[in-house]
Design a protein around this motif. Structure first.
Motif, PDB file in Angstrom:
ATOM      1  N   MET A   4       0.826  -1.200   0.000  1.00  0.00           N
ATOM      2  CA  MET A   4       0.000   0.000   0.000  1.00  0.00           C
ATOM      3  C   MET A   4       0.863   1.255   0.000  1.00  0.00           C
ATOM      4  O   MET A   4       0.445   2.314  -0.405  1.00  0.00           O
ATOM      5  CB  MET A   4      -0.930  -0.004   1.218  1.00  0.00           C
ATOM      6  CG  MET A   4      -1.965  -1.116   1.199  1.00  0.00           C
ATOM      7  SD  MET A   4      -3.039  -1.010  -0.232  1.00  0.00           S
ATOM      8  CE  MET A   4      -3.905   0.506   0.129  1.00  0.00           C
ATOM      9  N   GLY A   7       4.776   3.853  -4.116  1.00  0.00           N
ATOM     10  CA  GLY A   7       4.367   5.000  -4.915  1.00  0.00           C
ATOM     11  C   GLY A   7       5.521   5.399  -5.782  1.00  0.00           C
ATOM     12  O   GLY A   7       6.270   4.547  -6.284  1.00  0.00           O
ATOM     13  N   THR A  72       3.731  -6.544  -5.638  1.00  0.00           N
ATOM     14  CA  THR A  72       3.383  -5.328  -6.387  1.00  0.00           C
ATOM     15  C   THR A  72       4.586  -4.830  -7.190  1.00  0.00           C
ATOM     16  O   THR A  72       4.442  -4.356  -8.326  1.00  0.00           O
ATOM     17  CB  THR A  72       2.901  -4.237  -5.428  1.00  0.00           C
ATOM     18  OG1 THR A  72       1.794  -4.725  -4.679  1.00  0.00           O
ATOM     19  CG2 THR A  72       2.484  -2.983  -6.180  1.00  0.00           C
ATOM     20  N   GLU A 131      -5.136  -7.040  -2.458  1.00  0.00           N
ATOM     21  CA  GLU A 131      -4.648  -5.670  -2.581  1.00  0.00           C
ATOM     22  C   GLU A 131      -5.477  -4.888  -3.596  1.00  0.00           C
ATOM     23  O   GLU A 131      -5.815  -5.397  -4.661  1.00  0.00           O
ATOM     24  CB  GLU A 131      -3.178  -5.671  -3.022  1.00  0.00           C
ATOM     25  CG  GLU A 131      -2.218  -6.194  -1.960  1.00  0.00           C
ATOM     26  CD  GLU A 131      -2.102  -5.240  -0.788  1.00  0.00           C
ATOM     27  OE1 GLU A 131      -2.448  -4.062  -0.952  1.00  0.00           O
ATOM     28  OE2 GLU A 131      -1.666  -5.665   0.291  1.00  0.00           O
ATOM     29  N   ASP A 132      -5.776  -3.632  -3.270  1.00  0.00           N
ATOM     30  CA  ASP A 132      -6.560  -2.796  -4.180  1.00  0.00           C
ATOM     31  C   ASP A 132      -5.832  -2.544  -5.491  1.00  0.00           C
ATOM     32  O   ASP A 132      -6.448  -2.365  -6.527  1.00  0.00           O
ATOM     33  CB  ASP A 132      -6.858  -1.447  -3.522  1.00  0.00           C
ATOM     34  CG  ASP A 132      -7.820  -1.593  -2.349  1.00  0.00           C
ATOM     35  OD1 ASP A 132      -8.502  -2.631  -2.292  1.00  0.00           O
ATOM     36  OD2 ASP A 132      -7.870  -0.682  -1.521  1.00  0.00           O
ATOM     37  N   GLY A 133      -4.483  -2.529  -5.445  1.00  0.00           N
ATOM     38  CA  GLY A 133      -3.734  -2.157  -6.636  1.00  0.00           C
ATOM     39  C   GLY A 133      -3.353  -3.295  -7.539  1.00  0.00           C
ATOM     40  O   GLY A 133      -2.688  -3.070  -8.549  1.00  0.00           O
ATOM     41  N   GLU A 156      -6.001   1.604 -10.380  1.00  0.00           N
ATOM     42  CA  GLU A 156      -5.685   2.278  -9.124  1.00  0.00           C
ATOM     43  C   GLU A 156      -4.228   2.040  -8.742  1.00  0.00           C
ATOM     44  O   GLU A 156      -3.531   2.952  -8.271  1.00  0.00           O
ATOM     45  CB  GLU A 156      -6.623   1.764  -8.029  1.00  0.00           C
ATOM     46  CG  GLU A 156      -6.452   2.498  -6.704  1.00  0.00           C
ATOM     47  CD  GLU A 156      -7.419   1.980  -5.655  1.00  0.00           C
ATOM     48  OE1 GLU A 156      -7.558   2.647  -4.625  1.00  0.00           O
ATOM     49  OE2 GLU A 156      -8.035   0.914  -5.875  1.00  0.00           O
ATOM     50  N   GLY A 157      -3.755   0.811  -8.953  1.00  0.00           N
ATOM     51  CA  GLY A 157      -2.368   0.513  -8.634  1.00  0.00           C
ATOM     52  C   GLY A 157      -1.393   1.306  -9.490  1.00  0.00           C
ATOM     53  O   GLY A 157      -0.361   1.774  -8.996  1.00  0.00           O
ATOM     54  N   ARG A 160      -1.158   4.791  -8.112  1.00  0.00           N
ATOM     55  CA  ARG A 160      -0.327   4.902  -6.918  1.00  0.00           C
ATOM     56  C   ARG A 160       1.163   4.818  -7.254  1.00  0.00           C
ATOM     57  O   ARG A 160       1.982   5.610  -6.774  1.00  0.00           O
ATOM     58  CB  ARG A 160      -0.693   3.791  -5.935  1.00  0.00           C
ATOM     59  CG  ARG A 160      -2.044   3.975  -5.271  1.00  0.00           C
ATOM     60  CD  ARG A 160      -2.383   2.753  -4.441  1.00  0.00           C
ATOM     61  NE  ARG A 160      -3.661   2.910  -3.787  1.00  0.00           N
ATOM     62  CZ  ARG A 160      -4.318   1.931  -3.191  1.00  0.00           C
ATOM     63  NH1 ARG A 160      -3.796   0.718  -3.186  1.00  0.00           N
ATOM     64  NH2 ARG A 160      -5.478   2.145  -2.613  1.00  0.00           N
ATOM     65  N   CYS A 161       1.509   3.836  -8.063  1.00  0.00           N
ATOM     66  CA  CYS A 161       2.924   3.602  -8.338  1.00  0.00           C
ATOM     67  C   CYS A 161       3.555   4.705  -9.174  1.00  0.00           C
ATOM     68  O   CYS A 161       4.747   4.979  -9.052  1.00  0.00           O
ATOM     69  CB  CYS A 161       3.099   2.251  -9.032  1.00  0.00           C
ATOM     70  SG  CYS A 161       2.790   0.837  -7.945  1.00  0.00           S
ATOM     71  N   GLY A 163       2.362   7.851  -9.215  1.00  0.00           N
ATOM     72  CA  GLY A 163       2.142   9.156  -8.601  1.00  0.00           C
ATOM     73  C   GLY A 163       1.150  10.018  -9.338  1.00  0.00           C
ATOM     74  O   GLY A 163       1.290  11.239  -9.393  1.00  0.00           O
ATOM     75  N   LEU A 166      -5.888   9.136  -8.853  1.00  0.00           N
ATOM     76  CA  LEU A 166      -6.479   7.806  -8.887  1.00  0.00           C
ATOM     77  C   LEU A 166      -7.597   7.696  -9.898  1.00  0.00           C
ATOM     78  O   LEU A 166      -7.973   6.620 -10.296  1.00  0.00           O
ATOM     79  CB  LEU A 166      -7.000   7.437  -7.497  1.00  0.00           C
ATOM     80  CG  LEU A 166      -5.918   7.338  -6.414  1.00  0.00           C
ATOM     81  CD1 LEU A 166      -6.520   6.856  -5.121  1.00  0.00           C
ATOM     82  CD2 LEU A 166      -4.791   6.421  -6.850  1.00  0.00           C
TER      83      LEU A 166
END
Length: 640
Positions: A4, A7, A72, A131-133, A156-157, A160-161, A163, A166
């Motif tokens: 989580m 990023g 991830t 995991e959400d991502g 979504e992942g 995040r990754c 930056g 979303l």
């Protein structure tokens, strides 16, 4: 650093995974060249090469990433580094899958992270499922175990990754009107105030969006943001300081994972097809508009009462659709005026034309709008056919009085649509009659493209059909299914999965026709191939037989060029008596003969008709000897 927490700081772990994947594939290929496949252990971590992994083991120890986070990282490395993605494909022995699998990740984790195979495999499987991502992607061979599925970053992942935000912002729609679906809108507003989320359920995307607009009109923001969710995208969370958020789920094959917590003060509308289960979320249905609600749409759009009285029974539009048509009609009316004249609102004809034009654009690539100017008086047919077609026009024009004024009782779930079946041999006039009927009703004629509608994938045909039925429910056009037996065929005994799903498609069509409020025409050369259950749902069944001699003579007369461009010795009675053509064949022969005459710069004569008719006989597989051509045979002899 957990999954989580990954990023923009994930660059160094991703580079580690890139290097590890390349080292792993080097060892894998070397082992494959020196040992037979049966001696290769897919659960091993190349123990004879442990020394070459020491530098990667040292680097990994300095990175605060747990086993779930490394899963991830593996998915991120496949996104960032094409050679790492290729390495994952080789390690998985699957050229179609350029993603890490749980099994491949477990081998790399054993060699470079010091984890046990089972520990790493479990971590990868659980992370991809929770995991959400992350998401597990089945390869082409869907029967493979999950340990051989691909692990991919979800939308979504990726946000995040890398930056990024979303979710992309949707379109904002103002909602300052008086609610049309007032009762369900009030119920939904109460649920929204108490729980922050409500499930708007409907068989029609159009109606779901109309209810969303009505719900927004009751709120303080007087508007809503609309986002269409695509496959693999997460459901976005609403911003408590932003307008009401409506998320359209109609493009999905299955309901998505819904966020369990909605922020205080925020509002989320989930617009979903009624085949989806709302789960724990309270749902409100968005049914088709009744007569009172439909008229309320016209009043809310500011349409003049006289125009609304005439057009509201004919077109069942949502507020946004009607407002768009009104703006288009006003623009076209004002462009047609001189600059010094006062701007005037569009009349009834301009409004109807704008509604039809906008509706045709929304129908999509699976239908084509057949433009037509022919009328019922142009149709050459027997008295029985003409009577039934005129009755069909009267049926449609009087339906509002029948159901809304005269109080004819309805059966539960019954719609007030009109369905016709045209049957007969090719060229018998079925398509021409459909064009005439569309013109008489003042509607577009939408010919369905079966190559776009029928899919080999289970459920796709129903989805494609549902889209065009939903849009045509607005009433701006007739759905015309040519060669209808291709999709409306008989149900059969179930012998395999193909039969089962073919029967499901037919069952869907039966139900959709019964609940369709518009006009549908089914045309077929093979009426016996249609499922018998469809005939009960037909208001009119019209057979188009081969034309008789008098009708054939009239067809020749109407399809030949102007009298000034014909030679005087044309014997139309002989043509009608000798050649028992269908109307389509007569049209083809007349057009071909006229082109031959035009190429010579001469009036159309017997020699041109002889050549054109011979070609039509050849195409139709009919006898074409000298005795069959009769007086025209001499012209063919002279031409040779």
């Amino acid at each position: 650093m957990t999954a989580m927490g990954l990023g923009p700081l994930a660059a160094e772990p991703a580079e580690w995974m890139h290097d590890a994947a390349l080292l792993a594939v080097t060892h894998h290929l070397q082992a494959s060249r020196t040992r037979p496949p049966e001696d290769l252990d897919p659960r091993s971590a190349w123990p004879d090469r442990a020394g070459e992994w020491q530098e990667l083991v040292r680097r990994a120890a300095e990175l605060p990433v747990d086993a779930s986070g490394w899963t991830t990282v593996a998915a991120l490395a496949a996104e960032r580094f094409p050679d790492a993605a290729a390495a994952f494909s080789i390690l998985a022995d699957n050229p179609a899958l350029h993603l890490p699998t749980p099994g491949v990740f477990a081998r790399i984790a054993m060699a470079g992270l010091g984890l046990g195979y089972d520990e790493a495999l479990a971590a990868a499987l659980l992370a991809a499922g929770a995991e959400d991502g992350l998401e597990l992607v089945p390869p082409a061979a869907a029967s493979l175990p999950a340990s051989q599925w691909g692990i991919r970053l979800s939308a979504e992942g990726r946000g995040r990754c890398f930056g990024r935000a979303l979710r992309a912002r949707g379109d904002f729609f103002a909602a300052t009107h008086t609610a049309v679906m007032l009762r369900p809108a009030r119920v939904a507003a109460r649920i929204l105030a108490a729980e922050g989320v409500v499930w708007v359920r409907s068989s029609s995307r159009r109606m779901a969006r109309q209810l969303a607009s009505d719900i927004a009109s009751l709120g303080a923001g007087r508007g809503y943001e609309l986002i269409e969710l695509r496959g693999g995208e997460p459901v976005p969370l609403p911003d408590p300081h932003a307008p009401l958020l409506a998320v359209d789920l109609f493009a999905l094959d299955a309901p998505p994972r819904i966020p369990p917590v909605i922020a205080d003060g925020a509002g989320l509308l989930l617009l979903a097809p009624d085949r989806f289960d709302a789960g724990h979320i309270q749902a409100v249905d968005a049914p088709a508009l009744d007569a009172v609600e439909n008229r309320a749409v016209w009043d809310a759009a500011g349409i003049a009462p006289a125009i609304a009285d005439a057009l509201a029974p004919r077109f069942q539009l949502t507020l946004s659709e009607l407002q768009g048509a009104r703006r288009e009609a006003e623009l076209m009316a004002n462009l047609a005026q001189d600059g010094d004249q006062l701007l005037t609102p569009p009349d009834r004809a301009a409004m109807a034309a704008a509604i039809r034009a906008a509706g045709a654009r929304r129908m999509g690539p699976s239908v084509s709008n057949v433009r037509t100017s022919v009328t019922l008086s142009d149709l050459v047919a027997g008295d029985e056919i003409m009577t039934q077609l005129r009755d069909a026009v009267s049926w449609r024009e009087s339906q509002s009085r029948v159901w809304n004024v005269m109080g004819l009782p309805r059966d539960a779930g019954e719609a007030n649509g009109l369905t016709l079946l045209f049957s007969g041999p090719p060229g018998g006039g079925k398509t021409f009659a459909a064009r005439c009927l569309a013109n008489a009703l003042g509607l577009n004629l939408y010919r369905t493209d079966l190559s776009q509608l029928v899919s080999k994938y289970i459920g796709e045909t129903e989805k494609n059909l549902s889209r065009i039925f939903d849009e045509a429910e607005a009433g701006h056009g007739i759905l015309f299914f040519d060669e209808a037996d291709a999709v409306f065929g008989k149900r059969s005994d179930v012998k395999d999965a193909h039969d089962r799903y073919a029967n499901i498609e037919v069952g869907f069509l039966l139900q959709r026709l019964e609940n369709f409020g518009g006009v549908t025409i089914l045309a077929t050369n093979l009426r016996a191939n249609l499922d018998p259950a469809f005939t009960r749902r037909m208001q009119f069944i019209i057979d188009f037989p081969m034309p008789q001699q008098a009708e054939r003579e009239e067809l020749w007369r109407r399809n030949l060029p102007l009298p000034d461009w014909r030679e005087d010795d044309l014997d139309l009675s002989m043509l009608a008596e000798r050649f028992r053509f269908a109307g389509g064949n007569i049209r083809n022969a007349a057009v071909a003969a006229t082109h031959l005459a035009a190429a010579e710069g001469a009036p159309l004569g017997q020699r041109h008709l002889a050549r054109a008719i011979l070609r039509e006989l050849e195409k139709s597989g009919l006898p074409r000897g000298a005795e069959d051509l009769g007086p025209l045979a001499q012209w063919l002899t002279e031409a040779r």
